[in-house]
Design a protein around this motif. Structure first.
Motif: not given
Length: 363
Positions: A41-44, A64-69, A103-110, A143-147
């Motif tokens: 698994v590779v996760c944010d 893990e990879f760096r957040h949204n990087d 992301y609920q922890n940061t408010g950033l969109i993937a 959701g995110a797919c439509e966005h």
């Protein structure tokens, strides 16, 4: 319950869905149902506690990879591909990239489109967590797919909670029939839990009907409120600091402009989580007393391996009025507390992070 499963699947345009009776148990049960020891698994690094728990329970190897990087994600996937070329694996394993739409922890969109492109190039599956993005992203709240203009079939698994936009309890998971049917016998939270109370399932059905009929207008209203709040906070924080940056009054704003979830972090930590939270609670109390606005300090489980720094979470909804969103009294109260003296040490896993780290996390 079956009607709710069908309605959620129809809402997303996916073949089949399954519902769970407990929010946090959804992701933490779906993941171990499909992953085991030896899988990859590779996760944010910014994923929420439910995903972290599911990854631990699966016993899969997690990187893990760096957040949204996306550059860091590509680097990791390339390392995996090069290792496979040097020594092809004797046993095929499942490989997933796990991200949240919002992301609920940061408010950033993937950046989902890039995630999907990398997953297809390096032959990984994608698991998308939609707790915060369902009903808030996309023109009609799909959701995110439509966005991002991504096909809903691109992620192999879409799951999330129903306690945000659907205003009920429980969770859901969507995918091909084989993905859903497998969970009915292999997902612990489905097999060893009572069903969702019928009135909660009915509430979810009604909420989905509202999203279908009024989703475009509600999302547009939400978007206006999010942008207005973000601009107000950014301008106020920049004016307080005096050099145009998005921080001031001892606080630092995190979250995308159109995100309904925004976090205010301390620019300078007191040196420990308890001290940071105490100071932020003082800010919340002052805002409640002087401006009549109720704010919350994020509460994270001490079991989290990677918890964000302490923050005040702002959650905006479509029902907020212009007067409520543009309350300058509330903003002035946020800026009024004096910042603590500069201090940044990491005596424990849940304290602040060094200056070179991504702001909300301690690595």
């Amino acid at each position: 319950h079956l009607d709710l499963e069908r309605d959620i699947a129809d809402f997303y345009g996916i073949e089949k869905g399954i519902i769970y009776s407990y929010d946090i148990a959804t992701s933490s049960s779906v993941i171990p149902a499909f992953l085991k020891r030896g899988d990859l698994v590779v996760c944010d690094e910014g994923v929420n506690f439910a995903i972290q728990t599911g990854l631990d329970l699966s016993r899969a190897f997690v990187k893990e990879f760096r957040h949204n990087d996306m550059a860091d994600l590509e680097r990791i996937l390339r390392v995996v591909a090069e290792a496979d070329e040097r020594e092809p694996p004797k046993i095929l394993n499942r490989r997933f990239i796990v991200v949240e739409g919002l992301y609920q922890n940061t408010g950033l969109i993937a950046p989902l489109a890039q995630v999907v492109e990398l997953a297809e190039r390096f032959k990984f599956r994608v698991m998308l967590e939609e707790s915060m993005s369902m009903g808030t992203l996309g023109v009609t709240g799909h959701g995110a797919c439509e966005h991002h203009g991504v096909s809903v079939s691109a992620p192999s698994i879409i799951c999330g909670t129903m306690s945000a936009s659907l205003a009920t309890v429980g969770g859901f998971c969507l995918g091909e029939p084989s993905v859903v049917n497998h969970q009915r016998l292999s997902s612990t939270a489905y097999c060893f839990s009572a069903s969702l109370p019928p009135f909660n399932a009915t509430a979810g059905i009604v909420a989905l009907r509202l999203l279908r009929s009024e989703g475009k207008d509600r999302v547009a209203a939400l978007r206006r409120n999010c942008v207005a709040m973000h601009k107000l906070l950014t301008a106020a924080l920049a004016g307080s600091r005096g050099d145009g940056g998005a921080e001031g009054g001892g606080l630092w704003l995190m979250g995308d402009e159109i995100s309904p979830v925004k976090h205010l972090h301390l620019v300078h930590s007191t040196g420990n989580r308890a001290g940071d939270e105490a100071l932020l609670y003082q800010v919340c109390d002052e805002v409640l007393e002087k401006a009549g606005a109720l704010l919350v300090v994020c509460d994270y489980s001490p079991l989290q391996k990677r918890a964000p720094r302490s923050s005040i979470r702002l959650t905006i909804c479509a029902a907020h009025t212009e007067e409520q969103v543009g309350s300058r009294r509330c903003v002035s109260c946020l800026l009024s507390p004096s910042p603590p003296p500069p201090h940044c040490v990491c005596p424990e896993p849940f304290s602040c992070c060094p200056p070179y780290c991504f702001p909300p996390y301690c690595f």
